[in-house]
Design an enzyme around this catalytic site. Structure first.
Site, short mmCIF file in Angstrom:
data_model
loop_
_atom_site.label_atom_id
_atom_site.label_comp_id
_atom_site.label_asym_id
_atom_site.label_seq_id
_atom_site.Cartn_x
_atom_site.Cartn_y
_atom_site.Cartn_z
N LYS A 1 -25.66 -0.96 2.36
CA LYS A 1 -25.58 -0.04 1.32
C LYS A 1 -26.95 0.88 1.40
O LYS A 1 -26.63 2.24 1.22
CB LYS A 1 -25.16 -0.61 0.08
CG LYS A 1 -23.64 -1.44 0.03
CD LYS A 1 -23.50 -1.85 -1.23
CE LYS A 1 -21.94 -2.25 -1.31
NZ LYS A 1 -21.50 -2.64 -2.69
N LYS B 1 0.71 -1.08 0.18
CA LYS B 1 -0.17 -0.07 -0.11
C LYS B 1 0.87 1.38 0.01
O LYS B 1 0.45 2.27 -0.73
CB LYS B 1 -1.16 -0.06 1.22
CG LYS B 1 -2.06 -1.09 1.05
CD LYS B 1 -3.25 -1.23 2.14
CE LYS B 1 -4.15 -1.95 1.94
NZ LYS B 1 -5.21 -2.17 3.24
N ARG C 1 -27.10 5.06 1.75
CA ARG C 1 -27.85 5.91 0.74
C ARG C 1 -28.72 6.85 1.67
O ARG C 1 -28.97 7.98 1.47
CB ARG C 1 -28.69 5.23 -0.02
CG ARG C 1 -27.64 4.35 -1.17
CD ARG C 1 -28.66 4.10 -2.19
NE ARG C 1 -27.91 3.48 -3.52
CZ ARG C 1 -28.22 3.42 -4.74
NH1 ARG C 1 -29.76 3.37 -4.61
NH2 ARG C 1 -27.34 2.77 -5.74
#
Length: 315
Positions: free
Chosen positions: A141, A48, A145
């Site tokens: 998810k 990373k 929202r």
């Protein structure tokens, strides 16, 4: 916020992940001043760190921050106009919790003109009846929202459908590997249900095209280019044409496919349940879209990668 012309400053959270790294390169390619959240807890992950240094060399700005310290997140958000989340979701729900924290920070900052949450696959609001255990991911998810909307944060939701790297590599299969099988393929049912297969870099490009587009504000868009709406059987036929011979084919019913969940790790069970909706029900292509909802219609200047072009890399 200060901007370079009309091009927004973009912060990408989760920039070293599978989709995140592509979002970073797409942002740089399209000329956005690009900022990448650098998690301080990742300083011992050499892969990373090296990726982040490559981003920096290409012109990205690295912003150290930690989800354990909301003030560092706030300082990072204050540097930009647009935030794109690519944090990984998993069955432990860490990614969802991080996104909820990010929403709180964006709301506190008060100036962000667009937030794109980490989705990029199936539209969660269309998956209310999804099978367990995969249904929890869609519920989470959708929860993200609703939190965005309740906070009054401007947003765009992007459904990228099947990632080519994971789905085209195995010709739709999961488990055998991420390269096309040379001799045998298992078809889901009759293999004729349409899905949508997209190069992840194309998905990322469409995301970045959308960030400054008033047509996509507070809307969901779908990456569903016409040439990539294909059944598993059609994908296999393309592969057979490229390699010059037919594969031996077997078929598995939805009932028998679900039985393969038994004794599998949770992550594998989630993939099996998702495949029911993808390849037996056709959840990606069984509804109509307007030209203002479909990414390749919104951005005809983007030359997307077709399934055949993508599969040529394996020949």
């Amino acid at each position: 916020m200060a901007k370079a012309g009309n091009i927004s400053r973009v912060l990408i959270v989760g920039g070293t992940g599978h989709m995140g790294r592509r979002l970073v390169w797409a942002s740089l390619t399209l000329g956005h001043p690009t900022y990448v959240l650098f998690r301080e807890e990742n300083v011992n992950d050499i892969e990373k760190v090296e990726m982040l240094l490559d981003f920096k060399k290409a012109g990205a700005h690295l912003l150290p921050a930690s989800f354990h310290d909301p003030q560092t997140l706030l300082q990072a958000v204050k540097e930009v106009d647009v935030v794109i989340s690519a944090v990984a979701g998993n069955h432990l729900r860490d990614g969802i919790l991080e996104q909820l924290k990010l929403i709180e920070v964006i709301k506190e900052a008060g100036h962000i003109k667009r937030f794109i949450p980490s989705e990029f696959g199936m539209d969660p609001d269309r998956m209310a009846d999804a099978l367990p255990p995969g249904n929890q991911l869609f519920k989470d998810k959708s929860k993200v929202r609703r939190a965005i909307e309740e906070a009054g944060i401007p947003y765009t939701y992007v459904s990228g459908n099947c990632y080519a790297g994971y789905f085209l590599g195995g010709l739709g299969q999961i488990g055998p590997g991420l390269i096309p099988p040379p001799h045998h393929i298992t078809l889901f049912g009759d293999g004729k249900i349409k899905a949508v297969w997209n190069d992840e870099m194309d998905i990322a490009t469409y995301v970045l095209k959308a960030v400054d587009d008033p047509r996509t504000l507070n809307k969901a868009i779908f990456v569903r280019p016409p040439a990539n709406i294909l059944s598993q059987k059609e994908v296999v036929q393309i592969w057979e044409k490229l390699i010059g011979h037919e594969l031996h084919k077997s078929h598995i019913s939805a009932e028998d496919w679900l039985k393969t969940m038994e004794g599998k790790p949770v992550g594998f069970q989630i993939a099996i349940s998702h495949n029911i909706h993808l390849f037996y029900e056709g959840c990606l292509a069984n509804f109509e879209l307007s030209d203002e909802e479909e990414a390749s219609k919104l951005y005809p200047d983007v030359k997307y990668t077709t399934v055949e072009e993508y599969l040529k890399r394996y020949v």
